[in-house]
Each structure stands twice: as C-alpha cells, then as structure tokens.
Design a protein around this motif. Sequence first.
Motif, PDB file in Angstrom:
ATOM      1  N   ALA A  35     -16.341  -9.390   2.290  1.00  0.00           N
ATOM      2  CA  ALA A  35     -16.306  -8.087   1.625  1.00  0.00           C
ATOM      3  C   ALA A  35     -14.870  -7.570   1.624  1.00  0.00           C
ATOM      4  O   ALA A  35     -14.099  -7.841   2.536  1.00  0.00           O
ATOM      5  N   ARG A  36     -14.511  -6.824   0.578  1.00  0.00           N
ATOM      6  CA  ARG A  36     -13.158  -6.291   0.439  1.00  0.00           C
ATOM      7  C   ARG A  36     -13.191  -4.785   0.250  1.00  0.00           C
ATOM      8  O   ARG A  36     -14.152  -4.238  -0.255  1.00  0.00           O
ATOM      9  N   ILE A  37     -12.092  -4.136   0.624  1.00  0.00           N
ATOM     10  CA  ILE A  37     -11.918  -2.698   0.448  1.00  0.00           C
ATOM     11  C   ILE A  37     -10.589  -2.468  -0.266  1.00  0.00           C
ATOM     12  O   ILE A  37      -9.574  -3.064   0.104  1.00  0.00           O
ATOM     13  N   ASP A  38     -10.606  -1.603  -1.284  1.00  0.00           N
ATOM     14  CA  ASP A  38      -9.370  -1.186  -1.938  1.00  0.00           C
ATOM     15  C   ASP A  38      -8.814   0.024  -1.203  1.00  0.00           C
ATOM     16  O   ASP A  38      -9.525   0.995  -0.968  1.00  0.00           O
ATOM     17  N   VAL A  39      -7.538  -0.028  -0.833  1.00  0.00           N
ATOM     18  CA  VAL A  39      -6.853   1.093  -0.203  1.00  0.00           C
ATOM     19  C   VAL A  39      -6.002   1.749  -1.288  1.00  0.00           C
ATOM     20  O   VAL A  39      -5.156   1.093  -1.901  1.00  0.00           O
ATOM     21  N   VAL A  40      -6.256   3.039  -1.552  1.00  0.00           N
ATOM     22  CA  VAL A  40      -5.574   3.759  -2.624  1.00  0.00           C
ATOM     23  C   VAL A  40      -4.689   4.837  -2.016  1.00  0.00           C
ATOM     24  O   VAL A  40      -5.107   5.572  -1.120  1.00  0.00           O
ATOM     25  N   CYS A  41      -3.450   4.923  -2.489  1.00  0.00           N
ATOM     26  CA  CYS A  41      -2.499   5.918  -2.017  1.00  0.00           C
ATOM     27  C   CYS A  41      -1.786   6.522  -3.220  1.00  0.00           C
ATOM     28  O   CYS A  41      -1.309   5.780  -4.091  1.00  0.00           O
ATOM     29  N   ASP A  42      -1.732   7.836  -3.304  1.00  0.00           N
ATOM     30  CA  ASP A  42      -1.124   8.545  -4.434  1.00  0.00           C
ATOM     31  C   ASP A  42      -1.751   8.132  -5.761  1.00  0.00           C
ATOM     32  O   ASP A  42      -1.074   8.005  -6.773  1.00  0.00           O
ATOM     33  N   GLY A  43      -3.074   7.873  -5.743  1.00  0.00           N
ATOM     34  CA  GLY A  43      -3.785   7.525  -6.964  1.00  0.00           C
ATOM     35  C   GLY A  43      -3.611   6.092  -7.427  1.00  0.00           C
ATOM     36  O   GLY A  43      -4.106   5.717  -8.485  1.00  0.00           O
ATOM     37  N   ARG A  44      -2.913   5.265  -6.656  1.00  0.00           N
ATOM     38  CA  ARG A  44      -2.689   3.858  -7.023  1.00  0.00           C
ATOM     39  C   ARG A  44      -3.204   2.956  -5.910  1.00  0.00           C
ATOM     40  O   ARG A  44      -3.101   3.288  -4.735  1.00  0.00           O
ATOM     41  N   ARG A  45      -3.715   1.786  -6.312  1.00  0.00           N
ATOM     42  CA  ARG A  45      -4.191   0.828  -5.312  1.00  0.00           C
ATOM     43  C   ARG A  45      -2.987   0.276  -4.558  1.00  0.00           C
ATOM     44  O   ARG A  45      -2.117  -0.357  -5.131  1.00  0.00           O
ATOM     45  N   ALA A  46      -2.929   0.544  -3.263  1.00  0.00           N
ATOM     46  CA  ALA A  46      -1.837   0.074  -2.413  1.00  0.00           C
ATOM     47  C   ALA A  46      -2.100  -1.343  -1.918  1.00  0.00           C
ATOM     48  O   ALA A  46      -1.167  -2.115  -1.725  1.00  0.00           O
ATOM     49  N   ASP A  47      -3.380  -1.683  -1.716  1.00  0.00           N
ATOM     50  CA  ASP A  47      -3.720  -2.997  -1.177  1.00  0.00           C
ATOM     51  C   ASP A  47      -5.220  -3.218  -1.319  1.00  0.00           C
ATOM     52  O   ASP A  47      -5.984  -2.264  -1.459  1.00  0.00           O
ATOM     53  N   THR A  48      -5.626  -4.458  -1.334  1.00  0.00           N
ATOM     54  CA  THR A  48      -7.029  -4.837  -1.214  1.00  0.00           C
ATOM     55  C   THR A  48      -7.116  -5.683   0.042  1.00  0.00           C
ATOM     56  O   THR A  48      -6.423  -6.689   0.162  1.00  0.00           O
ATOM     57  N   VAL A  49      -7.914  -5.229   1.007  1.00  0.00           N
ATOM     58  CA  VAL A  49      -8.009  -5.913   2.298  1.00  0.00           C
ATOM     59  C   VAL A  49      -9.413  -6.463   2.495  1.00  0.00           C
ATOM     60  O   VAL A  49     -10.387  -5.894   2.018  1.00  0.00           O
ATOM     61  N   LYS A  50      -9.499  -7.588   3.182  1.00  0.00           N
ATOM     62  CA  LYS A  50     -10.796  -8.195   3.491  1.00  0.00           C
ATOM     63  C   LYS A  50     -11.308  -7.645   4.807  1.00  0.00           C
ATOM     64  O   LYS A  50     -10.547  -7.484   5.757  1.00  0.00           O
TER      65      LYS A  50
END
Length: 74
Positions: A35-50
């Motif tokens: 499973a993955r999670i999108d990390v969003v910062c300032d309205g932009r995807r900063a990273d996708t982490v497993k």
Amino acid sequence: MPAGVRVTLRTDSSSLVCRYQADPAPTLNGPGERARIDVVCDGRRADTVKLETHGGDAGFRCEGLPGRMAAPGH
C-alpha cells in the motif's frame, strides 16, 4: 484497504514519520504490492511512500519536506 482517507498535519519539519496499528493488518489481493500514501505539501505531491507492515503495526517515513510552515490555506 481504505481509500480516500485524508489526515492533515501542520509542521515545519523536514521529515515525517508515522506509525499506526491496523486492525486487522492491511492486506492486498493480487501481486505482492505494498500500500502507498501520497504526502502532499503546499498543494503539491511531495512524495509517494510505501507502507511498511510488521504484524498489526504499519508506518512510513518521508524525508525532504521544505522544513517551513505552508502558506495559509494549504
């Protein structure tokens, strides 16, 4: 597996570590994909982490965040 879940945090950290206990532990049907999670910062995807899972415990780590508070409204 939940989908569309949103958690909002406000921090000036340059990294984020999250651990949680899933009941039951998340499992995916099909190929051995995590499973993955999108990390969003300032309205932009900063990273996708497993998600890393160990029994009923799960978590993730994200590095390289801006290290400052986001603009208001983000």
